[in-house]
Every structure is written in structure tokens, then in C-alpha cells.
Design a protein around this motif. Structure first.
Motif, short mmCIF file in Angstrom:
data_model
loop_
_atom_site.label_atom_id
_atom_site.label_comp_id
_atom_site.label_asym_id
_atom_site.label_seq_id
_atom_site.Cartn_x
_atom_site.Cartn_y
_atom_site.Cartn_z
N HIS A 39 11.62 26.20 -2.22
CA HIS A 39 11.85 25.89 -3.64
C HIS A 39 11.91 27.20 -4.44
O HIS A 39 11.11 28.09 -4.20
N SER A 40 12.81 27.24 -5.41
CA SER A 40 13.00 28.53 -6.10
C SER A 40 11.80 28.93 -6.94
O SER A 40 11.60 30.11 -7.20
N ASN A 41 10.94 27.97 -7.33
CA ASN A 41 9.75 28.42 -8.07
C ASN A 41 8.66 28.96 -7.15
O ASN A 41 7.59 29.32 -7.62
N VAL A 43 9.73 31.56 -5.27
CA VAL A 43 10.40 32.82 -4.95
C VAL A 43 10.17 33.81 -6.09
O VAL A 43 10.34 33.47 -7.26
N ASP A 46 14.83 36.45 -6.37
CA ASP A 46 15.75 35.58 -5.64
C ASP A 46 17.10 36.27 -5.43
O ASP A 46 17.92 36.36 -6.34
N LEU A 48 19.13 35.34 -2.89
CA LEU A 48 19.83 34.46 -1.95
C LEU A 48 21.33 34.53 -2.20
O LEU A 48 22.13 34.53 -1.27
N THR A 53 24.27 32.39 -10.45
CA THR A 53 22.95 32.87 -10.84
C THR A 53 23.01 33.93 -11.93
O THR A 53 22.01 34.54 -12.27
N TYR A 371 10.66 37.46 2.85
CA TYR A 371 10.04 36.45 1.98
C TYR A 371 8.51 36.52 2.10
O TYR A 371 7.80 36.58 1.09
N ARG A 377 13.76 36.42 -1.58
CA ARG A 377 14.60 35.49 -0.80
C ARG A 377 15.98 36.09 -0.63
O ARG A 377 16.62 36.50 -1.59
#
Ligand code: F0G
Length: 456
Positions: A39-41, A43, A46, A48, A53, A371, A377
Motif C-alpha cells: 500500500h502506498s501509505n 512507502v 515512492d 515505482l 505521479t 524497500y 519503492r
């Protein structure tokens, strides 16, 4: 030379979530050792993707508010259309919800059994759409592009001799189009030279094959041409971009990259018949031709973004940011793609984790460790993404094992990037402890997005 500064002020901020190494170990295990499933919260930084974004500008947000949501004939569509035609000169502009939707429509129409699509390197969704239609995609990257750590100015070029040979062998009638990906994402965000685009177009023209551009990062590619290609040093980026499109009969674009939009894309064409067929498909799968898969507000944001991206202060800062991180890593002897690409820094996982054979997915092992070590990420671009199996279920590895640190546009500051460099260097110093990985579960296509893995 004066320091190159971020050419923007920050008006609105988002907090970065912090967590500990022990927490990240648990989070990653729960996500089946696939950063796409985190989940991005959870990270911290980020990297990725640079897709969707970007931080939009105040002008783009203003455009969002003035977007017109009429079903048909919205002025926002005409702003969007004008911005695309301004750059591409292609009269038929078909909005889609993202780049792959444009690819899907295009290859549904021109692909199919027995057809071959030739490219410098196809991005994964492009390849998937080609293969889904029954056609075969073939990458013909120049030989400099195959050596990540050996610098060359245009490592994204297509190999012109191989292109000619493939056309001779496969027959021009079986090749509905050639597509150049600029910059070459899967090959390290490396640019394609104007010379290479021009020569590709000559070869295609002499065989009656249309040339298409996968234009996601056309502005970054244009800036590299200005910086590196003799004869273009004094040419404005906008003029360079326009010249690129004069060599093409059509293009696909994900507006989530060089248009700074959070969603969107398009197919642009010169061919009226193809455009008509594409619009018929668009209506079935995306929407009415003046909005495609998008809201009017998205069309406004893209129209504004397409102009903003050609600001050379921005492009100078953008390309310099990749150099900055690359140079920091290089000075620590981390094997990194050279020169830096336009939207990302790519680690060469094959030499980073030289003790891991490709069957143990060294790139995935490295992205998992980045990570765990620092909450960063990133994304494997190697045999997890592109590997295939032979008839004995043995891995046919990808050409390169890369890990991509994609830098979202206008999002992170220099101290974020310093932190990233520290974490990568720390993991490099402990690289012997990187553990090989195996796949436990995988879908039939685009397996890297949802595959479940574990350490061996
Ligand atoms: N072509 C290239 C070169 C791309 O990099 C992408 C997306 C696409 C096509 C498809 O566009 O995502 O809007 O459907 N690349 C993203 C990435 C996903 O992370 O590099 P889309």
C-alpha cells in the motif's frame, strides 16, 4: 556554473509516512514480496513509476476547475486537440483513458496472427497489446543499448541494419507498423537520436510501412537531442519535438508522463480511414470521440501540461536530477545505467547482485531490499517483467536485469534524492546478503504486477 535549482515553488504539500525496518519486513511479506502489492501509505519514497505521479501546476489545477464536462463537443476537448496537433501535426486526435488504451485500439486494428511489429524496445503494455492481438513484437535495440554501464549518447536507438534485415526476412506486407519508443523506457529511459528517427522513417517509407512513435516521454527525448546531437544545440525543444513527429504517421501517448497529468492518453493519426476505425472502437471501449476515456477536466490538465513540459528550465532541472543521483551512486561504485536516462535511474542488478543467477530474479531481490532498508519503492525491469518460459518451463531471461528508480515529475526535492542515494549505497555495501527469489504464483500476462514471490 550556478547550481541548477528546482524551477518551481511548492504551494501544497503531502506528508511522507514513516515506518521502521521491522514494520517494513512484515509489510513486504504480507505483500508477497512484490512492491506493486504494498500500500502506498506504507512507502516513504515512492519511485515505482513516473506515470500519473507528477505534481500538477497551479495552472493545471485551474484548468481542472474550468474543465467542461459536456458529453459531446466540450471546449476542453478542443483545447486538448489543439495542444496535441500543435506538437504532432496529426489531424486525428483520439483521447483515451491512458496510453495502453490507445495501444489496445491501434493493435486491435492493425495487429493479428502473422503480423510483426518492430521497435527499438516495446514497453510491456505495448508488447502485451501486440501479443494479445495475436501479432509478434520484436525489439531491435542498438548494441550500445545492451550494455547498461557503458556510456553512449543515444542508447535508445533502433539498430537500422537489423531493421532492414527483419523487413527483408519477414516481408513488408506482414509489418503493419514500426514503433519507436522515445525515450526507451525498458532500455533505461535512453533517448533516440533525430538521425535514428529520420533514418528509420526512410527505411519504413521505402517499404511502405508507417512509422509510429510511442511518445510518452517526447519532451525528455527532445531535450537530450538538444544536449547531445550536433546541429540541435541552439534549436528550441519545441521545434525539435515537432520535427520528431514529422517523420511519423501516427503516435500513441500516455499523458501520465510528459503531460504531467494523473490520467490520460491519446492516439494521434494522419490516416483518416484508420482514425475512423479507431473512433468506432473508441466508442465501444472508451467513450464518445470528444472525451474518450476522460473527464473534461483531465483533457484541460493534459492540454496545459503538454505546453508546460517543453519549458527548458524545467527540462534542464529534470535531466539534471537524474544525473545528480546517477553521479552520487557512481562515486560509490554502484553499477548504474550510464548515462542517466530521462525519467529514472536504473541499477544494473546483474552486477549489483552478481552472486544471484538470473533464475533467482536479482532485480526483484534488490527492489525488495531497497524497500526494507529505506522504505523506497521501485520496480524490477528484468526477468520478472519480461522473462518467458521455454517448453520445459525453464526461464528464458530478459536481455537486462534492471531496477528502476523512477522519479515522479516535480514531486521530490534534492534532500529526498540524497536519502535515496544513501539507502542504495548502504544496500550496495551489504550486497552479499541479498537473497535469491522464486515465483510462487503468477498470472499469464504482465506477471510482475501481481505475481507472488518468496525468498528461496
Ligand atoms: N509506453 C511507454 C513507453 C510507457 O512507459 C508506458 C507506461 C506506456 C506506454 C503505457 O501507458 O500506463 O498510460 O497505459 N509506463 C508506466 C511506467 C506504467 O511505469 O513506466 P499507460
Amino acid at each position: 556554473m550556478k547550481t541548477i535549482i528546482e524551477p518551481f515553488r511548492i504551494k501544497s504539500v503531502e506528508p511522507i509516512p514513516f515506518n521502521t525496518r521491522a514494520q517494513r519486513e512484515l509489510i513486504l511479506a504480507k505483500a508477497h514480496f512484490n512492491p506493486f502489492l504494498v500500500h502506498s501509505n506504507d512507502v516513504m519514497i515512492d519511485l515505482l513509476t513516473d506515470s500519473g505521479t507528477s505534481a500538477m501546476s497551479s495552472n493545471q489545477w485551474a484548468g481542472i476547475m474550468s474543465g467542461d464536462e459536456s458529453y459531446a463537443g466540450s471546449p476542453s476537448f478542443y483545447h486538448f486537440e489543439e495542444a496535441v496537433i500543435n506538437i504532432t501535426s496529426m489531424p486525428f486526435v483520439i483521447p483515451t483513458h491512458q496510453g495502453r488504451a490507445a495501444e489496445k485500439i491501434l493493435f486491435t486494428l492493425v495487429g493479428g496472427q502473422g503480423k510483426y511489429i518492430l521497435s527499438n524496445t516495446l514497453f510491456d503494455t505495448t508488447r502485451a497489446n501486440i501479443e494479445y492481438s495475436g501479432a509478434t513484437g520484436i525489439d531491435l535495440l542498438c548494441k550500445e543499448g545492451l550494455h547498461p554501464t557503458v556510456p553512449a549518447p543515444f542508447k535508445g536507438n533502433i539498430d537500422l541494419d537489423k531493421l532492414q534485415n527483419h523487413i527483408d526476412q519477414l516481408g513488408a506486407g506482414n509489418i503493419p507498423l514500426v514503433i519507436l519508443t522515445i525515450t526507451n523506457n525498458s532500455g533505461g529511459g535512453q533517448p533516440v537520436s533525430m538521425h535514428n528517427i529520420r533514418e528509420t522513417s526512410k527505411i519504413c517509407k521505402s517499404h511502405g510501412i508507417p512509422l509510429f512513435i510511442d511518445a510518452c516521454r517526447f519532451a525528455e527525448n527532445s531535450y537530450f537531442i538538444k544536449m547531445r546531437e550536433p546541429g540541435y544545440e541552439n534549436t528550441p525543444v519545441e521545434v525539435i519535438a515537432k520535427e520528431i513527429f514529422t517523420y511519423a504517421q501516427g503516435c500513441t501517448m500516455s499523458a501520465k508522463k510528459d503531460a504531467f497529468a494523473n490520467i490520460g492518453g491519446f492516439l494521434a493519426l494522419h490516416d483518416a480511414e484508420l482514425a475512423k476505425a479507431a473512433r468506432n472502437l473508441l466508442i465501444v471501449t472508451e467513450g464518445f470521440p470528444t472525451y474518450g476515456g476522460l473527464a473534461g477536466r483531465d483533457l484541460e490538465a493534459i492540454a496545459i501540461g503538454l505546453r508546460e513540459v517543453m519549458d527548458e528550465h524545467y527540462l534542464k532541472y529534470r535531466i539534471r536530477s537524474m544525473d545528480y543521483l546517477t553521479n552520487k551512486l557512481k562515486s560509490h561504485h554502484v553499477p548504474v545505467m550510464q548515462p542517466a536516462g530521462g525519467h529514472a535511474v536504473y541499477l544494473d542488478a546483474k552486477s549489483f547482485a552478481a552472486h544471484l543467477p538470473v533464475e533467482q530474479y536479482p532485480g526483484q531481490a534488490l527492489s525488495c531490499e531497497l524497500y526494507v532498508a529505506g522504505g523506497i519503492r521501485c520496480c524490477e525491469i528484468g526477468s520478472l517483467m519480461f522473462g518467458k518460459y521455454d517448453e520445459n518451463h525453464q526461464l528464458i531471461p530478459a536481455q537486462l536485469e534492471l531496477v528502476r528508480l523512477a522519479i515522479p515529475r516535480r514531486v521530490y526535492t534534492q534532500s529526498h534524492i540524497d536519502y535515496v542515494a544513501e539507502v542504495v549505497c548502504e544496500v550496495f555495501d551489504q550486497r552479499q546478503s541479498l537473497r535469491g527469489m522464486k515465483i510462487l504464483e503468477e498470472p499469464a500476462v504482465l506477471r510482475h504486477f501481481t505475481a507472488k514471490l518468496d525468498y528461496i
